[in-house]
Scaffold this motif. Structure first.
Motif, mmCIF file in Angstrom:
data_model
loop_
_atom_site.group_PDB
_atom_site.id
_atom_site.type_symbol
_atom_site.label_atom_id
_atom_site.label_comp_id
_atom_site.label_asym_id
_atom_site.label_seq_id
_atom_site.Cartn_x
_atom_site.Cartn_y
_atom_site.Cartn_z
ATOM 1 N N VAL A 160 0.864 -1.208 0.006
ATOM 2 C CA VAL A 160 0.001 0.114 -0.132
ATOM 3 C C VAL A 160 0.914 1.095 -0.025
ATOM 4 C CG1 VAL A 160 -1.859 -0.964 1.179
ATOM 5 C CG2 VAL A 160 -0.055 0.155 2.444
ATOM 6 N N LYS A 161 0.199 2.468 -0.349
ATOM 7 C CA LYS A 161 1.043 3.691 -0.246
ATOM 8 C C LYS A 161 1.383 3.939 1.105
ATOM 9 C CE LYS A 161 0.893 8.089 -2.010
ATOM 10 N NZ LYS A 161 0.051 9.593 -2.609
ATOM 11 N N ASP A 162 0.866 3.858 2.036
ATOM 12 C CA ASP A 162 0.570 4.383 3.400
ATOM 13 C C ASP A 162 0.397 3.288 4.621
ATOM 14 O OD1 ASP A 162 0.853 5.676 5.970
ATOM 15 O OD2 ASP A 162 -0.333 7.449 5.302
ATOM 16 N N PRO A 163 1.238 2.466 4.686
ATOM 17 C CA PRO A 163 0.971 1.266 5.876
ATOM 18 C C PRO A 163 0.687 1.630 7.095
ATOM 19 C CG PRO A 163 3.033 0.815 4.801
ATOM 20 C CD PRO A 163 2.546 2.203 4.259
ATOM 21 N N PHE A 164 0.738 2.694 7.649
ATOM 22 C CA PHE A 164 0.628 3.281 8.982
ATOM 23 C C PHE A 164 -0.972 3.435 8.964
ATOM 24 C CE2 PHE A 164 -0.351 6.902 12.066
ATOM 25 C CZ PHE A 164 0.621 6.625 13.088
ATOM 26 N N THR A 165 -1.478 4.317 7.654
ATOM 27 C CA THR A 165 -2.854 4.707 7.900
ATOM 28 C C THR A 165 -3.888 3.385 7.668
ATOM 29 O OG1 THR A 165 -2.403 6.886 6.758
ATOM 30 C CG2 THR A 165 -4.666 5.890 6.573
ATOM 31 N N CYS A 166 -3.127 2.323 6.927
ATOM 32 C CA CYS A 166 -3.920 1.151 6.753
ATOM 33 C C CYS A 166 -3.991 0.393 7.792
ATOM 34 C CB CYS A 166 -3.188 0.153 5.657
ATOM 35 S SG CYS A 166 -3.630 1.141 3.758
ATOM 36 N N PHE A 167 -2.769 0.424 8.891
ATOM 37 C CA PHE A 167 -2.790 -0.397 10.074
ATOM 38 C C PHE A 167 -3.970 0.315 10.959
ATOM 39 C CE2 PHE A 167 -0.698 -2.328 13.727
ATOM 40 C CZ PHE A 167 -0.228 -3.563 13.248
ATOM 41 N N ASN A 168 -3.968 1.596 10.787
ATOM 42 C CA ASN A 168 -4.990 2.128 11.654
ATOM 43 C C ASN A 168 -6.733 1.829 11.066
ATOM 44 O OD1 ASN A 168 -3.667 3.551 13.534
ATOM 45 N ND2 ASN A 168 -3.874 5.626 12.720
ATOM 46 N N LYS A 169 -6.722 1.460 9.839
ATOM 47 C CA LYS A 169 -7.977 0.942 9.133
ATOM 48 C C LYS A 169 -8.469 -0.429 9.768
ATOM 49 C CE LYS A 169 -8.083 3.165 4.740
ATOM 50 N NZ LYS A 169 -7.919 2.705 3.121
ATOM 51 N N LEU A 170 -7.468 -0.982 9.731
ATOM 52 C CA LEU A 170 -7.477 -2.470 10.439
ATOM 53 C C LEU A 170 -8.040 -2.404 11.829
ATOM 54 C CD1 LEU A 170 -4.524 -4.722 8.964
ATOM 55 C CD2 LEU A 170 -6.901 -4.680 8.502
ATOM 56 N N THR A 171 -7.293 -1.390 12.651
ATOM 57 C CA THR A 171 -7.861 -1.358 14.038
ATOM 58 C C THR A 171 -9.231 -0.810 14.171
ATOM 59 O OG1 THR A 171 -5.533 -0.830 14.870
ATOM 60 C CG2 THR A 171 -7.403 -0.230 16.293
ATOM 61 N N THR A 172 -9.434 0.098 13.363
ATOM 62 C CA THR A 172 -10.798 0.788 13.216
ATOM 63 C C THR A 172 -12.011 -0.491 12.887
ATOM 64 O OG1 THR A 172 -9.794 2.959 12.902
ATOM 65 C CG2 THR A 172 -12.247 2.407 12.321
ATOM 66 N N HIS A 173 -11.500 -1.146 11.967
ATOM 67 C CA HIS A 173 -12.442 -2.222 11.433
ATOM 68 C C HIS A 173 -12.478 -3.311 12.555
ATOM 69 C CE1 HIS A 173 -14.761 -4.452 8.686
ATOM 70 N NE2 HIS A 173 -14.110 -5.658 9.307
ATOM 71 N N PHE A 174 -11.633 -3.693 13.314
ATOM 72 C CA PHE A 174 -11.777 -4.934 13.965
ATOM 73 C C PHE A 174 -11.780 -4.701 15.678
ATOM 74 C CE2 PHE A 174 -9.889 -6.988 10.466
ATOM 75 C CZ PHE A 174 -10.617 -7.981 10.195
ATOM 76 N N LYS A 175 -11.315 -3.299 16.098
ATOM 77 C CA LYS A 175 -11.261 -2.991 17.421
ATOM 78 C C LYS A 175 -11.485 -1.572 17.501
ATOM 79 C CE LYS A 175 -9.656 -5.945 20.737
ATOM 80 N NZ LYS A 175 -9.134 -7.442 20.756
ATOM 81 N N SER A 176 -12.458 -1.109 17.196
ATOM 82 C CA SER A 176 -13.114 0.473 17.336
ATOM 83 C C SER A 176 -13.522 0.652 18.615
ATOM 84 C CB SER A 176 -14.134 0.880 16.612
ATOM 85 O OG SER A 176 -15.254 0.205 16.851
ATOM 86 N N PHE A 177 -13.114 1.961 19.548
ATOM 87 C CA PHE A 177 -13.544 2.263 20.666
ATOM 88 C C PHE A 177 -15.027 2.231 20.930
ATOM 89 C CE2 PHE A 177 -14.430 5.851 23.531
ATOM 90 C CZ PHE A 177 -13.950 5.439 24.759
ATOM 91 N N GLN A 178 -15.573 1.552 21.920
ATOM 92 C CA GLN A 178 -16.660 1.232 22.559
ATOM 93 C C GLN A 178 -16.763 2.412 23.885
ATOM 94 O OE1 GLN A 178 -18.608 -0.051 20.526
ATOM 95 N NE2 GLN A 178 -17.131 -0.759 19.099
ATOM 96 N N PRO A 179 -17.560 3.443 23.732
ATOM 97 C CA PRO A 179 -18.043 4.170 24.677
ATOM 98 C C PRO A 179 -18.654 3.287 25.974
ATOM 99 C CG PRO A 179 -18.596 5.455 22.871
ATOM 100 C CD PRO A 179 -18.300 3.955 22.367
ATOM 101 N N ALA A 180 -18.442 3.464 27.047
ATOM 102 C CA ALA A 180 -19.202 2.806 28.458
ATOM 103 C C ALA A 180 -20.465 3.272 28.511
ATOM 104 C CB ALA A 180 -18.103 2.903 29.310
ATOM 105 N N SER A 181 -21.491 2.422 28.947
ATOM 106 C CA SER A 181 -22.676 3.148 29.508
ATOM 107 C C SER A 181 -22.751 2.961 31.023
ATOM 108 C CB SER A 181 -23.769 2.022 28.679
ATOM 109 O OG SER A 181 -23.473 0.704 29.172
ATOM 110 N N LYS A 182 -21.904 2.362 31.466
ATOM 111 C CA LYS A 182 -21.866 2.279 33.141
ATOM 112 C C LYS A 182 -20.158 2.188 33.483
ATOM 113 C CE LYS A 182 -23.983 -1.359 34.524
ATOM 114 N NZ LYS A 182 -25.068 -2.410 34.372
#
Lengths: 308, 308, 308
Positions: free
Chosen positions: B79-101
């Motif tokens: 890819v052109k920008d591995p750093f950004t693509c690594f972030n894409k993988l994180t966002t896809h598989f493990k995005s931040f989930q806000p807490a409800s409690k």
């Protein structure tokens, strides 16, 4: 701090029982710290060593403990104890207001901003859009957080300045009326402490990133796009310009300036202002290149001694 | 991080819009950091200086910004920008989930474990038996705490890695998909920060004891039965082997190894990897015995100078 | 710790299965640390190197792992493992009590004291009048806060001592039965940690001011009107006398004394006790005046070398 409205010299003189030198209706807009003072502001000075600095500053009014000659266009407030009178102004205009709940009704929180559990947000706090405030963060009254800011768990924004005057009976605290301003795209790690200003604002500018357990003292200004690693302590009233990097456990004296683009290597102690664009090391911090040459020379000398 | 299920090279290539080199159905199980990477993992590399290290690592797939020749048995994602693509993988598989409690419903807490007030426990956290989690501790999502662990007040487990790439427009954050693993019989003091891994896990192994205000960086592994005193900062991607002792205010560079049984005296700065079984001192840290001899020799020299 | 009532030598011997040397009804009032022990107290010693110190201390009873000759007027409790028996006493008299709420019903809070949100106040805590306890502060069981005390956000008062004994199977923790005493007019910054004593009390005396992120170890005594700047670590069992100033990032060894009025410059490492009334610098800390002379002499020498 800015007063809620502009006051006259006469009004402020009466409030703190000062002798006024200047026009009765001379307008005063607030109090400030000498390194960031603006026209309309009061600064205070109580040591002859700093009289000239205060009188020649941009301050419009100097709160002072000696009747000196007043520079043209300025005014004086002459009192016996400027420190105590400065505290009187803070108590009058910005006294501490206890919280009735974890997130004050007067706080304003932007769109798409996530506030995690156990966070404290004080009176009149403003938080922008798209921020994440992680659990147990504490944001004291009147602090202002921009857009796209992340603050990790347990960080304290806006505790009082560590500023005391020694009196015969013990340390006398200078009250804090300033605030903290966190600009857009700033990231702050877990368990950092960023103190409010005494009368100015402690400011972290756009795009700067702080690691965990960083300490930023009162009235200090951190420029744009700086990187500050873990366990760094920047003292009060410092100016850290844009693009500066402070590696882990660096410490600084108060009141110094680190110019644009300087890099300070880990554990260095910055005792005086440093020019930009260079790399520094050691305590007291000096140019890393020279420091390394000195160490090499010394080691060579020690080896030569051994041979003799 | 491990993906929830094994994916094929083709699937991942489509997800991040990469040119795949290798069999379409080549299996990929997750992302990882180079110092702990395992077969089945992706590592990313975006600087020619580190190409060889990545290509020769145990990684099965290298996410890279140049079409290099693919080592046998491996695959590439170009890819052109591995750093950004690594972030894409994180966002896809493990995005931040806000807490409800404050304590997530998906958290699992073992028998005889005491959770004191004002504690935050995030999604999918697992805490073992016979632990004491003191007040105001924060445990971010997906962290795993073993049995007989004590964590003192206000400690933060699992804040994001401090890892940024400089872009012309400012610092770009590498998202964290890793976690923190605290093994059995670990004690952690008050107000410590232990960051999650970028894609691996930050690990504190069995029987290790941390004092207060200790900072452990992302993806770092602390061995068994280590002692770490107050205000120590261990940077990211370090390996601290078993039985190491770090005294107060020690700091380390990132990516170094401190071998088994080394003792680092207070305030030392560890700039490179250190052999085990010895005692070190100073910044940069060297063998304490030699450092003390040097100081003695230098003092003798200074005294001799005086006599002349 | 003091026992709830005075016990006899016989009672305590039975409790920990010790061989008693002394009168059966010899009165024992509690356990204590050697640097602050008082008549009526037990101290423990398990290394021959410290036998004499313990036997010659003010302790009335010595818990020891060898049947030595008993000094006149004292008593002995002879056991195989004094460390474990000391823990038995702590478990018996002062075992950890989990909290049922954020502010314990048994806590006593004085008049005009403000408790901000998310604060934890443990069992039997006493807080005086006119205090401000800022958000997310944690005060563990049995700690005592005087009048006119300010504690900023997130500070931890009374976490366990960092005190371990190495065993073949790993580190064995010495349980903490002591407490923390904060006297009147003390100010404590944000995110400080002040550990409880092992068996004595950690004490911060009247009028002392702590900046943010300060660490005070177990059983340490900080005198009156001291100033302690940010990121300082004072180890366990130290005595810091009145009017001492510790600047930022100073660290100390355990068990040392810093005498009245000493000033320790930033980032210094105090490795042994220091006389009062002087200014110190460096690691190991020495008199600042001499250190600066040495540096000047060394720099002159390096310049002379260059000329040759």
């Amino acid at each position: 701090m800015k007063f809620p409205r502009v006051h006259t010299l006469k009004e402020i003189a009466e409030l703190i029982d000062a002798k006024a030198v200047g026009p009765e209706n001379y307008p005063i807009s607030g109090c400030n710290e000498i390194h960031v003072v603006e026209p309309g502001d009061i600064v205070f000075v109580d040591h002859p060593k700093y009289y000239d600095k205060a009188l020649q500053s941009k301050a419009s009014v100097v709160l002072i403990n000696k009747k000196v000659s007043c520079p043209p266009g300025k005014a004086l407030l002459v009192v016996k104890d400027p420190f105590t009178c400065f505290n009187k102004l803070t108590t009058h205009f910005k006294s501490f207001q206890p919280a009735s709940k974890s997130i004050a009704d007067t706080a304003v929180i932007g769109e798409n901003t996530i506030i995690q559990p156990n966070v404290f947000i004080g009176n009149n706090v403003i938080i922008g859009n798209n921020c994440v405030i992680h659990p147990n963060v504490i944001i004291y009254d009147n602090c202002k957080i921009g857009n796209n800011v992340t603050i990790h768990a347990g960080t304290s924004i806006g505790a009082d300045a560590f500023y005391y005057k020694k009196r015969p009976e013990g340390y006398d605290k200078l009250l804090s009326s300033g605030s903290v301003i966190i600009e857009d795209f700033v990231d702050i790690g877990a368990l950092c402490t960023i103190d409010r200003g005494v009368s100015a604002n402690t400011t972290i500018k756009k795009g700067t990133k702080l690691d965990n357990q960083v300490q930023i003292g009162h009235d200090t200004i951190i420029g744009e796009n700086c990187l500050i690693a873990s366990l760094v302590g920047v003292a009060g009233c410092c100016i850290v310009e844009d693009d500066v990097i402070l590696w882990g456990q660096v410490g600084t004296n108060s009141g110094i300036t680190i110019e644009k683009g300087a890099v300070i290597l880990g554990q260095s102690g910055v005792t005086k202002s440093l020019k930009g664009g260079k790399t520094y090391f050691g305590t007291p911090a000096g140019e890393a290149r020279k420091k390394l040459q000195e160490v090499a020379k010394m080691n060579q000398f020690l080896r030569d001694q051994k041979k003799i």
